[in-house]
Design an enzyme around this catalytic site. Sequence first.
Site, PDB file in Angstrom:
ATOM      1  N   GLU A 337     -77.232 -60.511  -2.932  1.00  0.00           N
ATOM      2  CA  GLU A 337     -76.153 -60.203  -2.132  1.00  0.00           C
ATOM      3  C   GLU A 337     -76.178 -60.578  -0.555  1.00  0.00           C
ATOM      4  O   GLU A 337     -75.354 -60.733  -0.297  1.00  0.00           O
ATOM      5  CB  GLU A 337     -75.775 -58.665  -2.261  1.00  0.00           C
ATOM      6  CG  GLU A 337     -75.615 -58.193  -3.857  1.00  0.00           C
ATOM      7  CD  GLU A 337     -74.370 -59.020  -4.638  1.00  0.00           C
ATOM      8  OE1 GLU A 337     -73.560 -59.334  -3.661  1.00  0.00           O
ATOM      9  OE2 GLU A 337     -74.238 -58.938  -5.681  1.00  0.00           O
ATOM     10  N   HIS A 424     -69.434 -67.094 -10.905  1.00  0.00           N
ATOM     11  CA  HIS A 424     -70.286 -66.755 -11.580  1.00  0.00           C
ATOM     12  C   HIS A 424     -71.083 -67.670 -12.552  1.00  0.00           C
ATOM     13  O   HIS A 424     -72.114 -67.371 -13.072  1.00  0.00           O
ATOM     14  CB  HIS A 424     -70.418 -65.280 -11.962  1.00  0.00           C
ATOM     15  CG  HIS A 424     -70.089 -64.041 -10.833  1.00  0.00           C
ATOM     16  ND1 HIS A 424     -68.921 -64.024 -10.375  1.00  0.00           N
ATOM     17  CD2 HIS A 424     -71.014 -63.546  -9.993  1.00  0.00           C
ATOM     18  CE1 HIS A 424     -68.877 -63.050  -9.529  1.00  0.00           C
ATOM     19  NE2 HIS A 424     -70.435 -62.561  -9.182  1.00  0.00           N
TER      20      HIS A 424
END
Length: 528
Positions: A337, A424
């Site tokens: 992240e 993703h």
Amino acid sequence: MSPHIANRRALTATVTAIAAAALIGGGLASGASAQPAAEETPTAAPAKLSASQRAELLRDADAAKAQQAKELGLSAAEKLVVRDVVKDRDGSTHTRYERTYDGLPVLGGDLVVHETKSRETEGVTKARAGALKVDTTRAKSAPKGSRAVVWAASGTPRLAYEKVVKGTKKDGTPSKLHIVTDAATGKKIFQWDTIHTGAGHTQYSGDVELGTKQESSGFSLTDTGRGDHKTYDLKHGQSGQGTLVAGPDDEWGDGTAANNETAAADAHYGAGMTWDYYKTVHGREGIKGDGVGAYSRVHYGNSYVNAFWDDSCFCMTYGDGQGNAKPLTSLDVAAHEMTHGVTSNTAGLIYSGESGGLNEATSDIFGSTTEFYAKNTKDVGDYFIGEKIDINGDGTPLRYMDKPSKDGKSKDDWYAGIGSIDVHYSSGVANHFFYLLSEGSGKKEINGVQYDSPTADGQAVSGIGRDKAEKIWFKALTTYMTSNTDYAKARTATLDAAKDLYGDGSAEQKAVDAAWAGVNVKAAKKKH
């Protein structure tokens, strides 16, 4: 760990659960590593700059931006805005600029100027080639809540309106959706979300050290050795900064989710390891490279099974997982992240289409390499993402880098139209490339983990080692990729990075070419 951390103490944590892969990193607990011995850092690798040195380079670039625009042949309507600068060990610099046109931001107008030590320009990497000529007369007619921009990331450059729609997704994840519409027709041109999400949860084993600060009445999770990165407790709220995690002693958590401090300790550890990785391996001190820490927020919402980076607050946020029993605060999740923050402040890869897949893959790549870097012997480094979080409920990883399609959704190889799927899953192409470049194709065992990586063309690929592969990807990201880089441009960017680091025609550059061919990304055919 960094030697200049103020108050560091061993955390007694069996930490509850998971992702320690991240937490752990490249441990060598079992099995032989396929990595060759580390070699001397190439002179074309990024130099380690202090915050003041970087600030001076930015000031110099800002002072010379008008002259730079003139030398680049930009029109009088175009201005440059300095965003970032990278200096190599040999003295070369790579200055990244945003562009404006008639005072309007140009989305897709970013560029990087490459200069030698003697400040001679040796090349320019542009998100868009060619001159800009746009009618901006409608700029003042932007709808309420929108801003006028010049859209140059795809198609013909044109005046457009950008609106940011804030909301919350069904799972509780905040959303900041950027929608760009054509000023003349009102039709949507593009959209992307600037909230980047991932998943993981923590069940770390063993003791870890944390950077903390002694306060008047005890200690706080303020890492004075890493830009004062702080960790806050949202107490199941979904807004605000939260309350700084503090206590009477320098002991944090007990390794179980039932203890409120455990998730905070894991998040703080993840932030520290990510900071150390970028500083030690890539010479980048902090996400922006300015020596300033971000901050983490734990205990977001109730039973929130996710984690996300938000560049607007420059912060990481973690949910507590299903039933608030498994906080998503593993190291690989943290590194993944926070790498979104690094990408946002360097290449700025738009989070949609092929550039979005590359954005996600970059976070997976450096999430994995940070895990290897950490060398926590309780959970060795690997080429899986979220292998400890068990989101699938059967003990399998969230993503596989050696063969991405093993998760049932990610793609092993490039194909026309891959930019239309979820980022993703389109990220699998770059993840697969990085694994092939690092370790090569076929069956092998690394740190006790079994891998078997195929290639699109059936040709064997030999790896050059993770140490070199991660440096090539980082240099490509920070030096040659731009906001609209797709897979074909990523191939060129990594070939250029390998050339800079190891030489034109070097074994490393040839390996980059072979690894891309292994995922069906090849040189465009020349037109006759």
